[in-house]
Scaffold this motif. Structure first.
Motif, short mmCIF file in Angstrom:
data_model
loop_
_atom_site.label_atom_id
_atom_site.label_comp_id
_atom_site.label_asym_id
_atom_site.label_seq_id
_atom_site.Cartn_x
_atom_site.Cartn_y
_atom_site.Cartn_z
N PRO A 243 0.80 -1.24 0.00
CA PRO A 243 0.00 0.00 0.00
C PRO A 243 0.82 1.28 0.00
O PRO A 243 0.32 2.33 -0.40
CB PRO A 243 -0.84 -0.12 1.28
N ASP A 244 2.09 1.20 0.43
CA ASP A 244 2.93 2.40 0.47
C ASP A 244 3.98 2.42 -0.63
O ASP A 244 4.87 3.27 -0.62
CB ASP A 244 3.64 2.51 1.84
N ALA A 245 3.89 1.49 -1.59
CA ALA A 245 4.93 1.40 -2.61
C ALA A 245 5.01 2.66 -3.46
O ALA A 245 6.10 3.16 -3.76
CB ALA A 245 4.67 0.17 -3.50
N GLU A 246 3.86 3.18 -3.87
CA GLU A 246 3.88 4.39 -4.71
C GLU A 246 4.48 5.57 -3.95
O GLU A 246 5.25 6.35 -4.51
CB GLU A 246 2.47 4.72 -5.17
N SER A 247 4.14 5.70 -2.67
CA SER A 247 4.68 6.80 -1.86
C SER A 247 6.19 6.71 -1.77
O SER A 247 6.90 7.72 -1.91
CB SER A 247 4.06 6.78 -0.46
N LEU A 248 6.72 5.50 -1.52
CA LEU A 248 8.17 5.36 -1.39
C LEU A 248 8.86 5.63 -2.72
O LEU A 248 9.93 6.24 -2.77
CB LEU A 248 8.51 3.95 -0.89
N TYR A 249 8.25 5.21 -3.84
CA TYR A 249 8.87 5.49 -5.14
C TYR A 249 8.86 6.99 -5.42
O TYR A 249 9.83 7.52 -5.97
CB TYR A 249 8.15 4.74 -6.26
N ASN A 250 7.80 7.67 -5.03
CA ASN A 250 7.73 9.12 -5.28
C ASN A 250 8.83 9.87 -4.56
O ASN A 250 9.32 10.89 -5.05
CB ASN A 250 6.37 9.65 -4.84
#
Length: 995
Positions: A243-250
């Motif tokens: 669920p936090d993958a996009e946030s970490l990539y950003n």
């Protein structure tokens, strides 16, 4: 990006380095899937859903054998189901490290692998060589001229990988899927990215050809080109993984971190893990596309009637660059830099990694670019090229050339890089993305000291109406700029988002010449993707008039002027094809039609079209544009910016289309008209002054005027100690991570952002984040709860006598305890959790009392005599040095006798009892270390105490006589209960004669 991660000269050492850098890195328990599993179970099913509507039989069949693709599911749900099942199968059969697969699934997001330097043309040449195909054959031409329609079907025109499949399927070395695993494919792709020459790359591609069937190789080509287009976005894949993958990539732009740090879906990113960090490339905020109406755009920028101001910035024609600066501890007063593009390409090698980097085209000029006190920053801006001799910007394409020239000669007068900053996102350890643009700009103005024509702050204008937007747009068009960006000054910074808070305005709607341009089409270019297989853009030209040949196309010449590809609808393309069908000719570079069409560049034939058409057989396009600019790409020597198709001029032909001289006349008239218009505007419109910001941004540690919210008292309790604070505090007080760090600094401690930056660093955390889980897994350091920091400071504030003696760790202070330290920590509190060294709060005491009935004393650790003596000796040493004694040490060494109500001589008359005041005071004295005597004759009594409110003069006189009559002993002091009460209240022994 570390080179040892890309070029693994020693795989064993690289593995060790990665394990050290990523201590929580997962390791697979089984080999990775075969490569063909990717396209059979992921790529192909996703592509089929992209082609077929939701609910179709094929979509349901591709979604899986278990009925999960039932009719009624949306395409998004079907795609997500396929991805989730693939990930679940990977976790079950391979392990938690999905990074090898994600590198191939999302190749455009993998910045740990260098670019291959291979485009369609190069791959086509290699395949022709590998398969030993005649270049002039149909298959050879299919690969080398892949944009042109196929001579047989034409169905794959514009899709290079599809055209490759057409050729590969005719001459496969194997028809069944190969045995290469995903890991083996990654290893070979690493070698391919390292190879810099075509002769080094060809053998690697040949090896793939031998070990893959045509479908596998087709998908591999898409991976190399980083053009997957399977119908699932990275957002869908990231969300299916964690669920936090996009946030970490950003915030990191690292696919590796997404896969390795978030391998457990139950461990969430919290606090600082969600924010940008120094020397870590993030995904920047993007501007929303232009709307049709300026009024609509302005309305989006004005959410309230009270504040209708929006900002207008020039849209620079350069490259979006983020600059990171951090302290360099290896050099006194040193600074290290890093530069990344919007696509996360590392440009530090070009612009410099430090102030003294001899290869730095920019950083060597930034010695005085930052205000005093600025230690670290992250800036967002645009890198452009500036020509000092012309004192003007140079087109974008010259940026890298100018940077390399600046590396060689930093003081030349030629074009050089100019970094124009428009945002600041980090300052001295504080992340600023949540602050408003106004506050961020205020911090930017204070933090930077511009360096003329090398490092500048991009200016802005304040506006409130749509008319002001158009005025600014006409101004930048006249200066050959790219356009404008409208910004909401009340907005935060949104990572990797397009939002209405930023909107770009390009002048492609404007016609600065007073009328549209009617241009003759002389060439065409085949498109890609949806436009594949037919001419999608056109080369337009101007007629060169002369007295003899102006009416004869056999001798008339046409100079290339611009390319037009935007503004066409499907109906427009169909009409163009209908009119020109059968009239197009293939452009032969060896025999160009120079008697009719002249291109720029001589033999190099700049902007050479795929097909050409005689002007007498051609059409005239009505084109609108923003402005005229110089260009070496076209024979005219100039071209128009942002040309767009407006309509087809069926009433015109090559004779009445725009000529060179007619265009020059139009240009001259437009420039004169624009000057008059600009003169009127400049004299009628008053210059708008920038409004002062009401609430300037305050950043901790920035300068003398900076501050943060009060976090706690100051002192020296943490002198010479190093701390790594990882999370906020929720108990016993709610404090953010920044407030905890400020509390540590105010009390003498030093803050670091890693546990390896200094020796004996104390790690502080209260919840299990990714960083905390990593430290726990390594297990070589204790992790302390923030409550210990707060307890230490509170004990110091109470003047307990130990302002520079920190409290020992107790079990309640520990979030994680090393195995060999547990016993040492447990003995600092009794079996009920009551501390031996600090005051207990009322709430904590209540909790201890509630648990006393459930705790087994024999199972609790016992404070050994040596430890007890050590603690007592340290405390006594401080007391002897003049510090105020702890409240539990106040009456230590004293022996109190509390006189009963009706007893004055120590004799028992059967009515011995203390009144309530003395009974409570006796408990207080006992808690404060006093020995309580049960009779006046007991040895060692130092004080006899009576109730100051109830003791009569006769009783006091009788007690005084009894004390004086005690044989052979030091006479105890006779004091009232008020002395005990006031001494306890003030934390010190008061003068006995006053009480």
């Amino acid at each position: 990006m570390d080179s040892d991660e890309i070029v693994p000269d020693n795989p064993q050492n690289v593995g060790e380095d990665l394990d050290e850098k990523y201590p929580n890195r997962p390791h697979n328990r089984a080999p990775t899937f075969a490569f063909h599993e990717l396209y059979l179970n992921l790529f192909n099913p996703l592509s089929e859903i992209k082609k077929k509507p939701a609910g179709s039989n094929l979509a349901r069949r591709k979604a899986g054998p278990h009925g999960k693709g039932a009719a009624g599911l949306s395409p998004f749900e079907l795609r997500r189901d396929i991805i989730i099942r693939f990930i679940a199968r990977w976790r079950k059969d391979v392990g938690d490290d999905i990074y090898p697969a994600f590198r191939l699934i999302l190749p455009d997001k993998d910045r740990d692998r260098a670019m291959y330097g291979m485009k369609e043309k190069v791959i086509g040449k290699m395949l022709v060589k590998i398969m030993k195909i005649n270049k002039e054959s149909e298959d050879g031409q299919t690969l080398l001229n892949w944009k042109l329609p196929s001579q047989t079907t034409g169905r794959m025109a514009g899709d290079f990988a599809g055209r490759c499949y057409e050729v590969l399927v005719k001459r496969p070395l194997r028809t069944e899927p190969g045995s290469l695993t995903i890991e083996e494919v990654n290893e070979k792709l690493d070698k391919l990215s390292i190879a810099s020459k075509e002769e080094e790359q060809t053998p690697i591609l040949a090896e793939f050809y031998k070990k893959m069937n045509p479908e596998e190789l087709t998908w591999l080509i898409r991976i190399i080109l980083r053009q997957m287009k399977v119908g699932a976005t990275e957002r869908t894949l990231f969300h299916a993984w964690h669920p936090d993958a996009e946030s970490l990539y950003n915030i990191s732009s690292s696919l590796r971190r997404v896969c390795w740090e978030l391998h457990d879906p139950n461990i969430r990113l919290e606090g600082d893990d969600r924010g940008i960090a120094l020397m870590q490339c993030f995904q920047p905020q993007l501007a929303q596309f232009q709307m049709h109406s300026f009024d609509k755009m302005v309305a989006r920028m004005q959410p309230t009637e009270e504040d209708q101001v929006f900002w207008i910035e020039e849209k620079m024609d350069g490259e979006r660059i983020q600059l990171h600066m951090a302290p360099d501890d290896s050099v006194p007063g040193g600074r290290k830099f890093a530069f990344w593009s919007r696509k996360a390409k590392d440009y530090t090698y070009l612009y410099g990694n430090g102030l003294h980097d001899e290869n730095g085209a920019l950083t060597r000029h930034l010695k005085d670019a930052f205000a005093n006190g600025v230690r670290s920053v992250i800036l967002d801006g645009e890198m452009v090229t500036w020509d000092p001799e012309q004192d003007a910007l140079v087109p974008f394409g010259t940026l890298k050339t100018a940077a390399i020239a600046e590396q060689r000669n930093p003081f030349s007068k030629g074009p050089r890089p100019l970094y124009r900053v428009f945002d600041i996102l980090h300052l001295n350890g504080a992340e600023l993305t949540k602050y408003t643009l106004r506050d961020r700009r205020n911090a930017l103005q204070k933090a930077l000291q511009p360096v003329h024509r090398r490092f500048e702050i991009l200016p802005y204008e304040e506006a409130t109406t749509a008319a002001e937007v158009e005025t600014c747009l006409r101004k930048v068009v006249a200066e050959a700029s790219e356009g404008l960006v409208l910004k909401n000054p009340r907005s935060p910074y949104r990572l990797n988002e397009r939002h209405d808070d930023w909107m770009k305005v390009k002048p492609d709607y404007m016609t600065e010449f007073g009328e549209s341009l009617d241009l003759i089409v002389v060439g065409g270019y085949y498109g890609q993707g949806r436009r594949g297989g037919f001419l999608a853009s056109f080369l337009c030209a101007l007629r060169v008039d002369d007295n003899e040949s102006s009416q004869n196309t056999d001798s008339s010449k046409f100079w290339s002027f611009c390319k037009v590809g935007g503004g066409f609808t499907a109906a427009d393309y169909q009409e163009v094809r209908h009119i020109t069908d059968g009239k197009w000719n293939k452009w032969d570079p060896k025999k160009p039609p120079t008697h009719l069409i002249e291109l720029a560049g001589g033999d190099s034939q700049n902007e050479r079209p795929d097909m050409w058409i005689k002007p007498s057989d051609s059409i005239v396009l009505c084109v609108k544009a923003a402005s005229v600019t110089q260009s070496d790409s076209f024979r005219m020597g100039m071209t128009v910016r942002f040309p767009r198709f407006k309509t087809l001029r069926k009433d015109k032909n090559w004779k009445t289309a725009l000529s060179v001289q007619e265009f020059l006349n139009l240009k001259s008239n437009a420039e004169q008209e624009q000057q008059e218009k600009q003169f009127d505007v400049d004299n009628s419109r008053k210059k708008r002054l920038k409004r002062a910001t009401k609430k300037p941004l305050k950043i901790a540690g920035y300068d003398g005027e900076s501050n943060v919210q009060y976090s706690g008292p100051s002192g020296h309790v943490f002198d010479n100690l190093n701390f790594f604070v990882m999370t906020e505090s929720t108990f016993p007080e709610k404090k953010s991570k920044a407030e905890l760090e400020q509390l540590v600094k105010a009390n003498g401690g030093r803050i670091y952002q890693t546990n390896t930056a200094a020796l004996d660093t104390i790690c502080v955390a209260e919840r299990r984040t990714v960083k905390v889980a990593s430290l726990q897994k390594v297990g070589d350091t204790n992790i302390i709860r923030p409550s210990w920091l707060i307890d230490c400071v509170k004990q110091n504030v109470k003047d307990v006598g130990l302002p520079d003696l920190i409290l020992p760790f107790e079990p309640r202070h520990m979030f994680f305890i090393m195995e060999d330290r547990a016993e040492e920590i447990n003995i600092n509190a009794d079996c009920f959790g009551d501390s031996y060294a600090r005051d207990t709060s009322v709430e904590e005491l209540k909790e201890i009392l509630q648990q006393m009935g459930t705790v087994k004393q024999e199972a609790a650790p016992v404070l050994d005599a040596s430890t007890s003596q050590r603690i007592e000796a340290r405390i006594q040493e401080k007391v002897n040095s003049g510090y105020t004694a702890p409240c539990g040490w106040l009456f230590r060494g004293l022996s109190f006798f509390f006189s009963p109500v009706n007893q004055t001589n120590g004799e028992d008359d059967g009515m011995i009892s203390l009144d309530l005041t003395l009974e409570l005071l006796q408990n207080t004295a006992s808690f404060a270390g006093a020995n309580i005597a049960t009779s006046l004759e007991a040895p060692g009594i130092t004080h006899a105490i009576v109730n100051s409110e109830t003791a009569s003069p006769a009783k006091l006189d009788s007690l005084r006589k009894s004390v004086a009559a005690l044989p052979g002993r030091k006479v105890p002091h006779l004091v009232t209960s008020k002395w005990v009460e006031e001494s306890w209240k003030n934390g010190t022994l008061l003068d006995e004669e006053r009480k």
